[in-house]
Each structure stands twice: as structure tokens, then as C-alpha cells.
Enzyme design. Sequence first.
Site, PDB file in Angstrom:
ATOM      1  N   HIS A 504      10.821   8.381 -47.083  1.00  0.00           N
ATOM      2  CA  HIS A 504      11.207   9.107 -45.862  1.00  0.00           C
ATOM      3  C   HIS A 504      10.382   8.646 -44.661  1.00  0.00           C
ATOM      4  O   HIS A 504      10.921   8.231 -43.639  1.00  0.00           O
ATOM      5  CB  HIS A 504      11.016  10.607 -46.095  1.00  0.00           C
ATOM      6  CG  HIS A 504      11.274  11.449 -44.885  1.00  0.00           C
ATOM      7  ND1 HIS A 504      12.458  12.119 -44.686  1.00  0.00           N
ATOM      8  CD2 HIS A 504      10.524  11.697 -43.791  1.00  0.00           C
ATOM      9  CE1 HIS A 504      12.422  12.742 -43.523  1.00  0.00           C
ATOM     10  NE2 HIS A 504      11.250  12.512 -42.958  1.00  0.00           N
ATOM     11  N   GLU A 505       9.072   8.724 -44.808  1.00  0.00           N
ATOM     12  CA  GLU A 505       8.215   8.366 -43.672  1.00  0.00           C
ATOM     13  C   GLU A 505       8.372   6.897 -43.306  1.00  0.00           C
ATOM     14  O   GLU A 505       8.279   6.521 -42.140  1.00  0.00           O
ATOM     15  CB  GLU A 505       6.752   8.713 -43.973  1.00  0.00           C
ATOM     16  CG  GLU A 505       6.476  10.209 -44.161  1.00  0.00           C
ATOM     17  CD  GLU A 505       6.972  11.072 -43.013  1.00  0.00           C
ATOM     18  OE1 GLU A 505       7.004  10.599 -41.853  1.00  0.00           O
ATOM     19  OE2 GLU A 505       7.353  12.227 -43.279  1.00  0.00           O
ATOM     20  N   HIS A 508      11.179   6.374 -40.888  1.00  0.00           N
ATOM     21  CA  HIS A 508      10.729   6.547 -39.495  1.00  0.00           C
ATOM     22  C   HIS A 508      10.017   5.282 -39.011  1.00  0.00           C
ATOM     23  O   HIS A 508      10.192   4.836 -37.881  1.00  0.00           O
ATOM     24  CB  HIS A 508       9.726   7.696 -39.383  1.00  0.00           C
ATOM     25  CG  HIS A 508      10.323   9.062 -39.496  1.00  0.00           C
ATOM     26  ND1 HIS A 508      11.366   9.484 -38.728  1.00  0.00           N
ATOM     27  CD2 HIS A 508       9.971  10.124 -40.270  1.00  0.00           C
ATOM     28  CE1 HIS A 508      11.649  10.748 -39.036  1.00  0.00           C
ATOM     29  NE2 HIS A 508      10.822  11.158 -39.975  1.00  0.00           N
ATOM     30  N   HIS A 511      12.375   2.652 -37.981  1.00  0.00           N
ATOM     31  CA  HIS A 511      12.980   2.995 -36.688  1.00  0.00           C
ATOM     32  C   HIS A 511      12.005   2.636 -35.559  1.00  0.00           C
ATOM     33  O   HIS A 511      12.405   2.154 -34.503  1.00  0.00           O
ATOM     34  CB  HIS A 511      13.282   4.499 -36.691  1.00  0.00           C
ATOM     35  CG  HIS A 511      14.279   4.958 -35.672  1.00  0.00           C
ATOM     36  ND1 HIS A 511      14.451   6.285 -35.379  1.00  0.00           N
ATOM     37  CD2 HIS A 511      15.141   4.288 -34.882  1.00  0.00           C
ATOM     38  CE1 HIS A 511      15.397   6.404 -34.446  1.00  0.00           C
ATOM     39  NE2 HIS A 511      15.826   5.208 -34.127  1.00  0.00           N
TER      40      HIS A 511
HETATM   41 ZN   LIG Z   1      10.752  12.975 -40.948  1.00  0.00          ZN
END
Ligand SMILES: [Zn+2]
Length: 715
Positions: A504-505, A508, A511
Amino acid sequence: MDSLQGKVALAHVHTLVAAAMALTTLTTVSSSAAEFGPLNPFFAPSPLPFHAPPFDRIKDADYQPAIEAGMAQQAAEMRRIAENSAAPTFENTFVAMEKSGGLLARAMSAFRGVSEANTNPALQSAKAALAPQTAAHEDSIYLNKKLFERIASVYDRRAALRLDPEARRLVEVTYREFVHAGARLSDADQAQLKILNAEAATLSNEFSAKLLAATVAGAYSAQDRSALDGLGEPQLAAAALAAKTRGTAGYVLPLQNTTQQPVLDSLSVRATRQTVFENSWRRAELGDANDTRAVIVRLAQLRAQRAKLLGFENHAAWKLEDQMAKTPQAALAFMEALTPAATAKASGEAADIQAAIDAQNGGFQLAAWDWNFYRNQVRNTRYGVNEAETKPYFEINNVLENGVFYAAGRLYGIRFQERKDIPVYQPDVRVFEVIDADGKPLALFYCDYFKRDNKDGGAWMSAFVRPSRLLGDLAVIYNVANLPKPAAGEPALISFTDVTTMFHEFGHALHGMFANTRYPTLSGTTPARDFVEFPSQFNEHWAIYPAVFEHYARHYQTGAVMPAAMAEKMKAAKNFNEGYDLTEVLAAAELDMAWHLLPAGAPPPDPDAFEKQALSKSHLDISAVPPRYRSSYFSHIWDSGYSAGYYAYLWTQMLDDDAYQWFDDHGGLSRANGDRFRRMILARGNTEDLAAMYEAWRGKPPTIDAMMKYRGLAP
Ligand SMILES: [Zn+2]
């Protein structure tokens, strides 16, 4: 697939003050600004590769004077732009603003990194001193009438100026941000707004300090090992280490930021479970110095007053104006559509759990503190897997390099090389250089995964340097988490939930590092909250993708791939407990909305009664399924920029499942699919209307169909 403890550092404020945080108490700029000089490591841009922060030279005392000098410098730059005698142009106004604040950005981004992940009393006091100054600095920019006149002048002529699409988007986004922040208010109203902003910043910081102390104090301690029956040897060793670190004897189980606690999965003594749970639930409601209730009530009132001043019915309406959902009603309608399926699934899960309790002649009604313990038994009976069996296949470094990095390599062609020469702020932090598919350097990536008492709860991503072509900067990105640190010499074996958090992290991080925008304001993770969790949650899908899973899920001692039967069972168990997981998030999101739909002038509510009523009104008052965060320790909404925005985690689940459906329809994990996603979504930041950007990539607007299907909620 629990990854909602995360937060991403949102640039919900303009990049001008990108590093600005919700900080705190009114003081004027101290004389320390005068002490700022060439000996301060922030004085000049960092000479390190990628302009990485020189943590080997930075001392705690360096941050505050550098940030104060940075604010003074940017204020002077803004004055020059506002008072320029030449007619306003895109270049002399917008580009000049984008170039301002270099010193502030490098000092503040490093400060934010360490003060959230590795704080101490000196950093905490600097943070408290800087909070009101930062708020006042933001106000001095957003409420500068001359500056706004120039912005409005270019904005009004934008169609005639033939700006390229990114430049035009910058003009529109900046104009809206200024209006949103009160640029069009009268002088008297602006003065009032400044007072409200300063008090709100102070209260947010007060909340954060109280909550950190409350969470540390809420740890469960035991002298007697038998109270901890059910914990494995590594957990007991960690509990003994936690006690030692705190200078006490016996065992300590520190609290995590969520309502439910990971140790509740294993603790077999019901009384211990109840105490641990109640410590968590009541951590900030004990009537002592760490009680946050008065702070949150006042904060909700202040936010409502501020919204009214800015011409909105309530804080939520003000916050959602520039989001993908656009109105609180749209967000509430989306949640209402999910609630019946989620709670029905949770009731079924509760019945299964009660049956397991009854089968053992438990003689009690299922309570919140029993859920995870018996849930695991039901799962083991049904799917035959438990974490003790699966954890040896998830050694943290292997998960990182052969899972997280591997998936990104397969999709985007990037490679990773550890850099031991880049200084770090704490010895557990690792640094990697990210090399692009064309062989060129792309970014630095730091990871700081282990829990410490001086680290904020949860997991998050942010940047020391945000990439932009205008400034010629490449990305310096970090991920922080709170995974259990093993005793010295022991391997870090983590749960699949923790594996998912890492994916998940890192979503980011992608991105942030793929951002290929000219203007820093539109870079990377700057889009709306109800979009920014989409790339991160989307990246979680690869954790379970067969070609990726087989590559990293290997026994830490033998290197053997997880046996197919175990892996199959684990995957089949993916949607197990989804009713609970979704309901606890819906409940927290409804609480968030309820607080921020309060109109200005409403009488201050009693927090506990208010909370009960809000849950009952939305049909989410299920005692065995408490909200993921209670109002009094809901740090996302009181000090992290997610106010009226927690629904965004669910909204972006809709986006991420809908997006994964596209990959599924187009052959899954491939360079072609990855590159298209990178080019059309990840690289684009906020350079286009987000709904339009999504639709251009997807070919149609998102729906909840894929979410219902992938999460086992479809009838
Ligand atoms: Zn998040």
C-alpha cells in the site's frame, strides 16, 4: 486487506507552503531567525545525491531557525511578486510563486519526516513553537489582497492566454485554493479567519500531543506471563523488550492507533483481552491530562465557524468542494449504498464466531475484544491457515525486495539499488536508489518500517523532495510503518496484513516518484484525498497476484515457496471478515462526517452521546463491531488533514477495484499495462480534472460493481 491505518502526507495546502503542517500557540517569529547562517545545514541546497537531507549534519536545534528563516524568505519573495510594477502574467506571478520557498521546503520536509517518525522533546517543542507561525505564514500568502488580485487577473484572462494544459490547470487550481482559503473575504472577515486558523492549528497540535501520550500510557503491562497466554515466543520477546525499553520489569504490550489491537488475535485469557481493548477504547477519555474530548469538541466548533465565514453550510461542504465526490451528500449516498451489504456480512460473521464460542462452551456473548481471537479460530477451521504458519514465509526484507520491488519492476521496469552512503535519521532506516527503465536515476526511496515509541501510529508516505521539471528536482520519497521489531538476531516475520501495508505505502511512493509534472503544486500525491488513496490501494492487488506472490512468499530458513495448499487457503480467506473490515471503516467515516456536518453555533455536543447517536442514525451501532477509530483518538480527522475525508478510503477502494478489473480484462501484470497506467495516471499528478483523467484511462466512469465482487459482497 487491511491497510487503512495508513495516511499519506497530503499537500492539501498549496505547494508554496507544501511543507506546512497542522502545527500549533501564538508567538512571534523568534530571534533565532537571526542566528540562521552558513553553518546551518539547510542554508544551501543539500550537496548529497538527489538533494537528500544531510541527516549526518542536521542537529535538532537546526530545524526551527531554518524554518523561520525559510518563512521570512518566502514572505519576501511573495511581497516582491505581489508588488511587482509590471502587469501580472503567468510567468511573473504563477511561475514565480512556484519557484518561491526553497529553503522552507527543504527544512520543513526534513523536519516533518523526523518529527513524525523519530520525535523527541526538542523536536516536539520546536513543532509547538512553529505551529502558529506556519499558520500565520500561510495566511499571509492566501490572504494577501495584492497577490490575489494578480492571480485573479491571470485567471480571468486564462482562455485568451493560450496556456498549455498544465499551466492552465495550475492557474485554476491556485485560484480555487486562494478562494477556498478566504482570499475574497473582507478585511474584517479575514482577520476573524486568521484567529480561527491559529486556534485550530494549536488545538490540532494539542490533540496530537495528548494522543501520543495517551497511547503510550494505555499500554498493557503484566508481571505475570500467564496473563499473556496465547502469545507466541517472538511476541513475548517483543513484550519483554518493550518493558525493558520503558525501564520496567515484566511485559508491556504497547497500543496501536486503531481500536482493535493486533495482540487481541492471540491472547487467550478473556480478561486480558478485555483490559487491552478497554485501554485502547478509553485511552483518551480518562479525564486526565491526556483526555482529548474537550479539544475535539472545540475543534469541531471552530471548523464549523470557519466554514460559515467562508460561505459554506458546514466544514464538510467546504472540504469536499475540490474533491472527486464534490459534496458530502455524494459521499454519504455512496456509504449508504454499501452499508446494508457490509453489515449483513458482518452479522453472518458474528453468528459464525458465536457458534465457535458456544461449541467450546464459552458461556458468553461475543464482545468486540473477542472478535479477532475467535475470528482466527473460525478462519483456521474453515481455511486451515493461521498466522503462525504463514509468517515464516513473510520475512520483511524478502517481502520488500522480492515482492514489493519485484512487482514494480515487472510493471514499470524500474530497478533498486541500496545506498548505504546516504545518511539516515535513525539506524533502522534503509535507502534505495530507484533506476528507471531507461537506466536513468529516478528517485531515492527510504523505508522506516519498525515500530518505536517516538513514532506516530500507523503507516504513511511522504517526500523529502517532490519532483518537478521546473525546479529540476527528482523525487526523494519515504515510507514509514509500525511493524513489530524483532529481538536482536531474530528475523522480522510479518503478517500478511503487514505485507499488504508495505504494498500500500509503496503504491503512494510510486505515485510520488513517477510524477512527471512541470509545476511542483501539481506533482505526485497532491490530488484530492478521494483520489490519492487509489494508487496505493490499487498496488495492494499485486501482493496476492500469483507471479508476484510465488516470488516473495518463501520460507525464511529454507527458501521454499509457500506450499500451494497453504497459499490457496490463504487466498480463499482473502474476503474472510470483510463484513467487519468494511463496517468498522464505514462507522469511522460516518463519525467523521457527523462531526463535520455540525452547523456553526450548534451547542457543543457530549462526545460520547454524539458518537452513539451518529452510529445509530447510520445503522452502524453494532457493539461487537466498533468504529476503527473512536472520535477521541481519530487522529486522521483531528490532526492529519482527513477531516470530512475518511470516506475517501472507501471511495478509493471503489476506484482501485474498478481499475484492477481493467488490468484483469487486459492480461494482468505486464509492462504494457504498467506503462499505460504510469503514463495516464501515476505520472499525471493533479494536472487534469481527476474524474476526467480516470475516465480517459478506464474508458468509463467507476462503479461499485468490481468492489462488491472482489470483496465478496455481491449477492
Ligand atoms: Zn494510504
